[in-house]
Design a protein around this motif. Sequence first.
Motif, PDB file in Angstrom:
ATOM      1  N   PRO A 279     -61.167  19.867  36.536  1.00 41.59           N
ATOM      2  CA  PRO A 279     -61.534  20.961  37.443  1.00 41.59           C
ATOM      3  C   PRO A 279     -62.782  20.687  38.267  1.00 41.59           C
ATOM      4  N   ILE A 280     -63.822  20.163  37.634  1.00 43.80           N
ATOM      5  CA  ILE A 280     -65.080  19.895  38.334  1.00 43.80           C
ATOM      6  C   ILE A 280     -65.952  18.986  37.476  1.00 43.80           C
ATOM      7  N   ILE A 281     -66.764  18.196  38.114  1.00 41.89           N
ATOM      8  CA  ILE A 281     -67.699  17.335  37.392  1.00 41.89           C
ATOM      9  C   ILE A 281     -69.059  17.414  38.074  1.00 41.89           C
ATOM     10  N   ASP A 282     -70.120  17.212  37.288  1.00 41.92           N
ATOM     11  CA  ASP A 282     -71.447  17.251  37.882  1.00 41.92           C
ATOM     12  C   ASP A 282     -71.797  15.883  38.459  1.00 41.92           C
ATOM     13  N   THR A 283     -72.948  15.814  39.096  1.00 44.33           N
ATOM     14  CA  THR A 283     -73.336  14.579  39.786  1.00 44.33           C
ATOM     15  C   THR A 283     -73.493  13.404  38.828  1.00 44.33           C
ATOM     16  N   GLN A 284     -74.023  13.665  37.640  1.00 38.58           N
ATOM     17  CA  GLN A 284     -74.251  12.586  36.678  1.00 38.58           C
ATOM     18  C   GLN A 284     -72.928  12.005  36.189  1.00 38.58           C
ATOM     19  N   VAL A 285     -71.953  12.895  35.930  1.00 36.75           N
ATOM     20  CA  VAL A 285     -70.643  12.439  35.454  1.00 36.75           C
ATOM     21  C   VAL A 285     -69.900  11.713  36.570  1.00 36.75           C
ATOM     22  N   ALA A 286     -69.985  12.238  37.807  1.00 49.13           N
ATOM     23  CA  ALA A 286     -69.331  11.575  38.939  1.00 49.13           C
ATOM     24  C   ALA A 286     -69.888  10.169  39.116  1.00 49.13           C
ATOM     25  N   ASN A 287     -71.168  10.036  38.993  1.00 49.98           N
ATOM     26  CA  ASN A 287     -71.800   8.726  39.112  1.00 49.98           C
ATOM     27  C   ASN A 287     -71.314   7.781  38.012  1.00 49.98           C
ATOM     28  N   GLN A 288     -71.151   8.322  36.784  1.00 51.07           N
ATOM     29  CA  GLN A 288     -70.674   7.513  35.660  1.00 51.07           C
ATOM     30  C   GLN A 288     -69.253   7.015  35.911  1.00 51.07           C
ATOM     31  N   LEU A 289     -68.393   7.878  36.480  1.00 50.32           N
ATOM     32  CA  LEU A 289     -67.009   7.496  36.735  1.00 50.32           C
ATOM     33  C   LEU A 289     -66.920   6.405  37.800  1.00 50.32           C
ATOM     34  N   PHE A 290     -67.763   6.511  38.798  1.00 47.90           N
ATOM     35  CA  PHE A 290     -67.721   5.481  39.839  1.00 47.90           C
ATOM     36  C   PHE A 290     -68.390   4.193  39.371  1.00 47.90           C
TER      37      PHE A 290
END
Length: 279
Positions: A211-222
Amino acid sequence: MKFYEYLKNNLCSLTEEWYNGLDKNKSGVYSSDNSSEVETLKDLNYQFHEIFIEIFNDEKEFGEDSFHKWIEEVTSDQGHLETPLPEIIDEFLRNQQIYLDRVKSFFAIYGADHTFEDYGISIDRITETFRQIVVQFSLKKQIKSKQIIHAQSELITELSSPIIHLNDQISLLPLVGEIDTHRAKVIFTNTINFCAEQRVHCLLLDLSGVPIIDTQVANQLFQLINGLKLVGTQTSLSGVRPEIAQTSIQLGIDFKGYKVYSSIAQALANLDFTTIEIG
């Protein structure tokens, strides 16, 4: 006659009195009618009494750690772990009452040989020792419960990130549910290891169930995508929701270097398996 000798001579009856008065409508370990489980329950209670009556043995010192092994055994028992703590404490209090009743019975018979001070000392020793045991037991059970919850959480996290082989060239990692920082780190480690060990050529990372991810998690995925490049796995994305896209843009992540598709179906229809480039 000493109270210690009185209790020791009636040791077996302590467990029988406790079990006979047990409310079988309680949940967990106390509701079982399985003969083996009942015997285990009685045996643990008997062990408790064997240890407890030593507080009245004046010939040797009773150490505070005497119950540690017993508490460890009980809090490791699955039946007790599944039993609500208030119900277990209630049974501790019932056992305490049994001892208080035995003090009354003993002094009713042998009171002439003892003082009122002896009576008070016996009552205080019982209540204070039970208080210490209940506190130790509650803390230990809380620790055990947290350990189990943590282990279950770790297992759920691992199982919630399955990598599926679609064919000999491409695998799919469908992510579902909210992803916190801890889960993102687990996904990063497990995915890198899996792709390296299985020599995955192309991984389709589907985010449609997130549904949604925060900036820290988005950075981890990339970072995961970049890490996969280092082990020879090319990554494509599908199902990127608008919220995730906005978060990624705020991070300054450039999608130009990634193959992005609206859905898994579109990705499978457009990926050219014969021209997959690695690195």
